[in-house]
Design a protein around this motif. Structure first.
Motif, PDB file in Angstrom:
ATOM      1  N   ALA A  48      49.618  41.052 -54.295  1.00  0.00           N
ATOM      2  CA  ALA A  48      48.333  40.767 -53.659  1.00  0.00           C
ATOM      3  C   ALA A  48      48.286  39.385 -53.024  1.00  0.00           C
ATOM      4  O   ALA A  48      47.513  39.151 -52.092  1.00  0.00           O
ATOM      5  CB  ALA A  48      47.208  40.903 -54.689  1.00  0.00           C
ATOM      6  N   TRP A  49      49.086  38.457 -53.513  1.00  0.00           N
ATOM      7  CA  TRP A  49      49.115  37.100 -52.972  1.00  0.00           C
ATOM      8  C   TRP A  49      49.581  37.071 -51.521  1.00  0.00           C
ATOM      9  O   TRP A  49      49.169  36.228 -50.722  1.00  0.00           O
ATOM     10  CB  TRP A  49      50.030  36.242 -53.840  1.00  0.00           C
ATOM     11  N   GLU A  85      29.046  40.068 -57.055  1.00  0.00           N
ATOM     12  CA  GLU A  85      28.941  39.780 -58.482  1.00  0.00           C
ATOM     13  C   GLU A  85      29.864  38.647 -58.924  1.00  0.00           C
ATOM     14  O   GLU A  85      29.728  38.158 -60.048  1.00  0.00           O
ATOM     15  CB  GLU A  85      29.255  41.033 -59.301  1.00  0.00           C
ATOM     16  N   LEU A  86      30.788  38.247 -58.076  1.00  0.00           N
ATOM     17  CA  LEU A  86      31.750  37.216 -58.461  1.00  0.00           C
ATOM     18  C   LEU A  86      31.115  35.827 -58.370  1.00  0.00           C
ATOM     19  O   LEU A  86      30.233  35.587 -57.541  1.00  0.00           O
ATOM     20  CB  LEU A  86      32.981  37.283 -57.561  1.00  0.00           C
ATOM     21  N   PRO A  87      31.600  34.890 -59.194  1.00  0.00           N
ATOM     22  CA  PRO A  87      30.985  33.554 -59.217  1.00  0.00           C
ATOM     23  C   PRO A  87      31.417  32.643 -58.078  1.00  0.00           C
ATOM     24  O   PRO A  87      30.859  31.548 -57.930  1.00  0.00           O
ATOM     25  CB  PRO A  87      31.434  32.994 -60.568  1.00  0.00           C
ATOM     26  N   GLU A  88      32.404  33.049 -57.291  1.00  0.00           N
ATOM     27  CA  GLU A  88      32.857  32.244 -56.162  1.00  0.00           C
ATOM     28  C   GLU A  88      32.826  33.086 -54.893  1.00  0.00           C
ATOM     29  O   GLU A  88      33.061  34.298 -54.945  1.00  0.00           O
ATOM     30  CB  GLU A  88      34.281  31.721 -56.404  1.00  0.00           C
ATOM     31  N   PRO A  89      32.552  32.464 -53.736  1.00  0.00           N
ATOM     32  CA  PRO A  89      32.483  33.242 -52.491  1.00  0.00           C
ATOM     33  C   PRO A  89      33.861  33.717 -52.035  1.00  0.00           C
ATOM     34  O   PRO A  89      34.878  33.050 -52.269  1.00  0.00           O
ATOM     35  CB  PRO A  89      31.888  32.247 -51.492  1.00  0.00           C
ATOM     36  N   VAL A  90      33.882  34.873 -51.397  1.00  0.00           N
ATOM     37  CA  VAL A  90      35.105  35.449 -50.834  1.00  0.00           C
ATOM     38  C   VAL A  90      34.810  35.860 -49.399  1.00  0.00           C
ATOM     39  O   VAL A  90      33.828  36.572 -49.136  1.00  0.00           O
ATOM     40  CB  VAL A  90      35.580  36.671 -51.643  1.00  0.00           C
ATOM     41  N   PHE A  91      35.638  35.408 -48.474  1.00  0.00           N
ATOM     42  CA  PHE A  91      35.496  35.811 -47.075  1.00  0.00           C
ATOM     43  C   PHE A  91      35.622  37.325 -46.965  1.00  0.00           C
ATOM     44  O   PHE A  91      36.603  37.921 -47.404  1.00  0.00           O
ATOM     45  CB  PHE A  91      36.571  35.128 -46.223  1.00  0.00           C
ATOM     46  N   PHE A  92      34.598  37.951 -46.376  1.00  0.00           N
ATOM     47  CA  PHE A  92      34.584  39.398 -46.156  1.00  0.00           C
ATOM     48  C   PHE A  92      33.904  39.650 -44.827  1.00  0.00           C
ATOM     49  O   PHE A  92      32.875  39.044 -44.512  1.00  0.00           O
ATOM     50  CB  PHE A  92      33.811  40.103 -47.285  1.00  0.00           C
ATOM     51  N   GLN A  93      34.473  40.520 -44.036  1.00  0.00           N
ATOM     52  CA  GLN A  93      33.814  40.909 -42.795  1.00  0.00           C
ATOM     53  C   GLN A  93      34.041  42.399 -42.558  1.00  0.00           C
ATOM     54  O   GLN A  93      35.025  42.974 -43.041  1.00  0.00           O
ATOM     55  CB  GLN A  93      34.317  40.105 -41.587  1.00  0.00           C
ATOM     56  N   GLN A  94      33.135  43.005 -41.831  1.00  0.00           N
ATOM     57  CA  GLN A  94      33.270  44.410 -41.471  1.00  0.00           C
ATOM     58  C   GLN A  94      32.939  44.551 -39.992  1.00  0.00           C
ATOM     59  O   GLN A  94      31.948  45.153 -39.609  1.00  0.00           O
ATOM     60  CB  GLN A  94      32.372  45.287 -42.350  1.00  0.00           C
ATOM     61  N   HIS A  95      33.836  43.974 -39.174  1.00  0.00           N
ATOM     62  CA  HIS A  95      33.662  43.973 -37.725  1.00  0.00           C
ATOM     63  C   HIS A  95      34.556  45.008 -37.055  1.00  0.00           C
ATOM     64  O   HIS A  95      34.635  45.038 -35.824  1.00  0.00           O
ATOM     65  CB  HIS A  95      33.976  42.596 -37.142  1.00  0.00           C
ATOM     66  N   ASN A 162      42.541  37.603 -49.261  1.00  0.00           N
ATOM     67  CA  ASN A 162      43.211  38.021 -50.496  1.00  0.00           C
ATOM     68  C   ASN A 162      43.257  36.913 -51.544  1.00  0.00           C
ATOM     69  O   ASN A 162      42.988  37.151 -52.734  1.00  0.00           O
ATOM     70  CB  ASN A 162      44.627  38.516 -50.191  1.00  0.00           C
ATOM     71  N   ARG A 163      43.549  35.696 -51.120  1.00  0.00           N
ATOM     72  CA  ARG A 163      43.724  34.624 -52.094  1.00  0.00           C
ATOM     73  C   ARG A 163      42.382  34.134 -52.637  1.00  0.00           C
ATOM     74  O   ARG A 163      42.273  33.797 -53.814  1.00  0.00           O
ATOM     75  CB  ARG A 163      44.546  33.497 -51.474  1.00  0.00           C
ATOM     76  N   GLN A 164      41.377  34.125 -51.790  1.00  0.00           N
ATOM     77  CA  GLN A 164      40.046  33.809 -52.297  1.00  0.00           C
ATOM     78  C   GLN A 164      39.609  34.864 -53.315  1.00  0.00           C
ATOM     79  O   GLN A 164      38.975  34.540 -54.334  1.00  0.00           O
ATOM     80  CB  GLN A 164      39.040  33.741 -51.151  1.00  0.00           C
ATOM     81  N   ALA A 165      39.923  36.129 -53.051  1.00  0.00           N
ATOM     82  CA  ALA A 165      39.540  37.198 -53.971  1.00  0.00           C
ATOM     83  C   ALA A 165      40.232  37.034 -55.321  1.00  0.00           C
ATOM     84  O   ALA A 165      39.607  37.195 -56.379  1.00  0.00           O
ATOM     85  CB  ALA A 165      39.868  38.559 -53.365  1.00  0.00           C
TER      86      ALA A 165
END
Length: 378
Positions: A48-49, A85-95, A162-165
């Motif tokens: 995953a890394w 639900e996670l305590p840290e933000p994760v970059f996500f987009q659905q473009h 991936n790494r933020q997740a």
């Protein structure tokens, strides 16, 4: 005298993506969970890394069967809920995903479309597969204006970092009280004590799943200020189809080769040239990008290229074989494993008949296998 049982309800072996998701969900349901991972909390030793973490079930239907695209569509719907639900933000987009091709490779486009339409569920295709030409491509991705005469837009697809997740999941595990054992090797002859064990070690589980094999993938990570792609772009090519996934701060993940074998050596010159020259052909400004990393990793793969959740009939569950589709299908695979593991721990699966009945009623019955079942991956 009563002796308190200090064993956790679940021991999760392997802290890659799916192991983290399973441990996090189980802990969120109130279970005592311990996680054992040979690497650190960043997940740097996991497949995953290296992943691009594109959530593209329709684009992947060009080479994946219906089960994979359905898992991907369901997982894409689940990702935003879980990330929130996670305590840290994760970059996500659905473009969406933009698919393009050079004129010389135009014969690849009808082949791609036929494969996608053959392997994708009708609900994904309805409004999710749009033909573009000329100015429509320019409007969809202005930075590519004038470079491609035709293309396809898959507007519902997405991606994440991936790494933020992985880091956010590590924080989420700690927040939910999971006993975290980083840099911990697991001895198959002396597994950690627990009421129930879930083995998510990928290729590290080959002793238990000898049919597993690795398929090598190579990717580049580059820093390219000023280009400004707004969504993943896939380039059709007869020899090396390419994706370019734009992340935050002008970071791009470019991939990916696919080579049979478990060679974990550095990226080859040939692969680097193919990846980077294809990116350059999409936009010449990639010629001035700075190469941050060239990475290789091996994806754990079963003979049928399907993921599998395999119960030993007692107190061990193996979750493996996500192949090249890790981030795309991991939430649904993890959820299936969580629900099954909870049922097994609670005694709902006492014998083979009970297992068969439970599997037939499950949302994803083809994921679930008994070690003595003829349907188990060979």
């Amino acid at each position: 005298m009563n002796v308190r049982d200090t064993r956790p309800d679940f021991a999760v072996l392997g802290g890659g993506l799916v192991g983290r998701l399973i441990a996090w969900r189980l802990a969120g349901d109130g279970h005592r969970v311990a996680l054992y991972e040979r690497g650190g909390p960043d997940g740097e030793q996991s497949a995953a890394w290296v992943a691009a973490a594109m959530l593209a079930p329709l684009a992947e239907a060009a080479s994946a069967e219906l089960l994979i695209t359905e898992l991907g569509a369901a997982s894409l719907a689940r990702w935003p809920q879980w990330l929130a639900e996670l305590p840290e933000p994760v970059f996500f987009q659905q473009h969406g995903t933009l698919v393009v091709w050079h004129h010389a490779d135009r014969a690849e486009a009808p082949l791609f479309e036929r494969r996608v339409r053959a392997n994708a569920p009708a609900e994904l295709l309805d409004g999710g597969f749009v033909t573009l030409a000329g100015a429509q491509i320019d409007a969809a991705e202005p930075v590519l204006a004038g470079r491609f005469a035709r293309g396809l837009m898959l507007p519902r697809e997405g991606q994440l970092d991936n790494r933020q997740a992985l880091r956010a999941l590590a924080a989420g595990l700690a927040e939910r009280g999971v006993a975290l054992h980083w840099h911990a090797s697991v001895d198959d002859a002396n597994l950690p004590a627990a009421h129930f064990t879930i083995d998510c070690r990928g290729l590290g589980a080959k002793s238990a799943l000898p049919a597993l094999r690795g398929i090598r993938g190579e990717v580049a990570r580059v820093h390219a200020p000023g280009i400004g792609l707004t969504r993943p772009v896939r380039l059709l090519h007869p020899r090396y189809p390419l994706y370019i996934a734009p992340k935050q701060d002008d970071l791009y993940v470019i991939g990916a080769t696919e080579v049979e074998g478990e060679d974990m050596s550095p990226v080859s010159v040939r692969s680097a040239l193919e990846l980077l020259s294809a990116a350059f052909s999409v936009h010449p400004a990639f010629g001035e990008a700075r190469i941050l990393e060239l990475n290789a990793q091996c994806r754990p793969t079963l003979p049928d290229h399907r993921p599998a959740v395999i119960w030993d009939g007692a107190s061990t569950l193996a979750v493996n074989g996500l192949y090249r589709h890790g981030f795309m299908i991991a939430p649904e695979v993890a959820q299936a494993a969580v629900v099954f593991a909870q049922a097994a721990l609670g005694g709902a699966l006492g014998d083979a008949d009970a297992f068969a009945a439970w599997r037939d009623a499950a949302r994803w019955p083809t994921l679930l296998h008994h070690r003595n079942d003829a349907r188990q991956p060979a």
